[in-house]
Design an enzyme around this catalytic site. Structure first.
Site, mmCIF file in Angstrom:
data_model
loop_
_atom_site.group_PDB
_atom_site.id
_atom_site.type_symbol
_atom_site.label_atom_id
_atom_site.label_comp_id
_atom_site.label_asym_id
_atom_site.label_seq_id
_atom_site.Cartn_x
_atom_site.Cartn_y
_atom_site.Cartn_z
ATOM 1 N N GLU A 79 45.868 39.333 51.623
ATOM 2 C CA GLU A 79 45.599 37.838 52.313
ATOM 3 C C GLU A 79 44.572 37.872 53.212
ATOM 4 O O GLU A 79 43.621 37.112 53.529
ATOM 5 C CB GLU A 79 46.771 37.060 52.799
ATOM 6 C CG GLU A 79 47.882 36.880 51.710
ATOM 7 C CD GLU A 79 47.602 35.794 50.931
ATOM 8 O OE1 GLU A 79 46.547 35.065 51.219
ATOM 9 O OE2 GLU A 79 48.330 35.575 49.739
ATOM 10 N N GLU A 355 43.179 26.010 41.726
ATOM 11 C CA GLU A 355 42.234 26.699 40.723
ATOM 12 C C GLU A 355 41.887 25.791 39.643
ATOM 13 O O GLU A 355 40.922 25.906 38.732
ATOM 14 C CB GLU A 355 43.529 27.501 40.172
ATOM 15 C CG GLU A 355 43.849 28.846 41.060
ATOM 16 C CD GLU A 355 44.788 28.452 41.996
ATOM 17 O OE1 GLU A 355 45.272 27.365 42.312
ATOM 18 O OE2 GLU A 355 44.835 29.199 43.112
HETATM 19 C C1 DMJ Z 1 44.309 31.553 47.146
HETATM 20 O O1 DMJ Z 1 44.599 32.119 48.561
HETATM 21 C C2 DMJ Z 1 43.467 32.482 46.483
HETATM 22 O O2 DMJ Z 1 42.825 31.690 45.569
HETATM 23 C C3 DMJ Z 1 44.338 33.495 45.760
HETATM 24 O O3 DMJ Z 1 43.745 34.237 44.734
HETATM 25 C C4 DMJ Z 1 45.486 32.736 44.961
HETATM 26 N N1 DMJ Z 1 46.328 31.879 45.678
HETATM 27 C C5 DMJ Z 1 45.415 30.898 46.833
HETATM 28 C C6 DMJ Z 1 45.303 29.610 46.227
HETATM 29 O O4 DMJ Z 1 46.002 28.986 45.281
#
Ligand code: DMJ
Length: 461
Positions: A79, A355
């Site tokens: 993260e 997404e």
């Molecule tokens: C984001 O932090 C990034 O896109 C990660 O790859 C997946 N989760 C979240 C968004 O949904």
């Protein structure tokens, strides 16, 4: 929408990680330990791209004066890498301000002890002061997670490029070496890998949570290397081939989806996170190697991949269209008489995730079919109607309920990703063109590294 999200964060939660838009206070998440300012760093490039330069300057000043990593705190390596390192790198390349490159390198160096394992597969969690790492207690047999250790490559290659420190490149290339040597069940990559033994944990395979951005970074490593990293290219197309054969299925109602795989059995469920795959497959379609047909003659795979990408996008749109609030659930199923619908209460929430909109952007740029802008606009309307509250934007607990029940979190990725992808969906293609920029998994654009003309920052006048 960006102004509403940003101004309210500034007003009620400045300097904390995220805004609680109903309580009008800051929200802290254990993912970043005691590091602060996730929304500021995640939003920097979006502010810049949207020409909100005064806000960008305020954010820059906060980074200069207050962004601090020198603390005794445990963070998620993944993260912190995708949001903080990625956000700082993009801010540097867009604005040319040295402070961002310096801070990105400083933070990247603090993450290096995570790789001190017998195999070089990094720990998920790291104490930034002591350099002691460990894995999530819930992960199968003490394993590291595919989507976490497999989503460092783009940022680390830029850290290597900017700092000249070879360790950044060595560490991510070593991960790839371990993976290339391992046997893969049906060519698939299990989500769990033990960093001590170098053996797979539980055989759970997913293009959604726990697996997702690993596949994305294989493709983008190839593209970001100006298509010179042939190993990444082969790994990506081989992985996609295995996904197509073993996980992609079509429902009775004609919807194509990507199922999950548990020890050889398919679970007919697709997560919101897996919807990024429409965009990824479209982005990679023109590099797809020709496959041999039944008659032994080579078949062009580009058309097949574009069709698959469009079908997945249609399914993900259906997952939104089949709800009351017209926002997508966290996961939707294709069993028990339903298609593209969440059946479990704990899968009905929407937390402002990007997404599906990300995939609309890729499909729009690569096909110019107006339906992708129409679908993006439907999402704008739903966000405005159900997620906008007086002091920001909030996720909702149940997309099938007749009115929104707010979860009171404005996720930092809403400003980094969801709003940026929407903005670009309605911009011209030459605004951050795909032949110059590669987006990290948090939507932070990184320039393609071309030799002999490597990238330099190119600030707006
Ligand atoms: C984001 O932090 C990034 O896109 C990660 O790859 C997946 N989760 C979240 C968004 O949904």
């Amino acid at each position: 929408m960006m102004k509403h999200a940003w101004d309210n964060y500034r007003r009620y939660a400045w300097g904390t990680n995220e805004l609680k838009p109903v309580s009008r206070t800051g929200h802290s998440s254990t993912l970043f330990g005691s590091i602060q300012g996730a929304t500021i760093v995640d939003a920097l490039d979006s502010l810049y791209i949207m020409e909100l330069y005064e806000d960008f300057d305020v954010a820059t000043e906060w980074v200069e004066k207050s962004l601090d990593f020198n603390m005794n705190t445990e963070v998620s390596v993944f993260e912190v890498n995708i949001r903080f390192v990625g956000g700082l790198l993009s801010a540097y390349y867009l604005s040319g301000k040295e402070v961002f490159a310096r801070k990105a390198i400083e933070l990247g160096e603090k993450l290096l002890p995570a790789f001190k394992t017998p195999t070089g597969i990094p720990w998920a969690l790291l104490n930034l002061k002591s350099g002691v790492g460990r894995n999530w207690p819930w992960a199968s047999g003490g394993s590291s997670i595919l989507a976490e250790y497999g989503t460092l490559h783009l940022e680390f290659m830029h850290l290597h490029f900017l700092s000249g420190n070879p360790l950044f490149k060595e560490k991510v290339m070593a991960i790839r070496k371990v993976l290339s040597r391992l046997d893969k069940p049906q060519g698939l990559y299990p989500n769990y890998l033990n960093p001590n033994s170098g053996q797979w944990g539980q055989h759970h395979v997913s293009v959604g949570g726990l697996g997702d951005s690993f596949y994305e970074y294989l493709l983008k490593a190839w593209i970001m290397s100006d298509k010179t990293d042939e190993e990444a290219r082969t790994l990506y197309y081989d992985a996609l081939q295995a996904i197509e054969s073993s996980l992609v299925r079509r429902s009775a109602g004609g919807l194509t989806y990507i199922a999950e795989w548990k020890g050889g059995l398919l679970e007919h469920k697709m997560g919101h996170l897996a919807c990024f795959a429409g965009g990824m497959i479209a982005l990679g379609a023109d590099g797809a190697p020709a496959a041999l047909g039944a008659d032994g003659a080579p078949r062009d795979a580009t058309g097949r991949h574009m069709e698959l990408a469009a079908e997945i996008t249609r399914t993900c749109h259906e997952s939104y269209a089949r709800t009351t609030l017209k926002l997508g659930p966290e996961a939707f199923r294709f069993d028990g008489g339903v298609e593209a619908v969440a059946t479990r209460q704990n899968e009905k929430y929407y937390i402002l995730r990007p997404e599906v909109i990300e995939t609309y952007l890729y499909l729009w740029r690569l096909t110019h079919d107006p339906k992708y802008r129409d679908w993006g606009w439907e999402a704008v309307m739903a966000l405005e109607q159900h997620c906008r509250v007086e002091a920001g934007f909030s996720g909702v607990r149940d997309v099938y309920a007749s009115t929104a029940n707010h979860d009171d979190v404005q996720q930092s990725f809403y400003l980094a990703e969801t709003l940026k992808y929407l903005y670009l969906l309605f911009s011209d293609d030459d605004h951050l063109p795909f032949d110059h920029w590669v987006f990290n998994t948090e939507a932070h654009p990184l320039p393609i590294i071309r030799r002999p003309h490597p990238p330099t920052p190119n600030p707006a006048p």
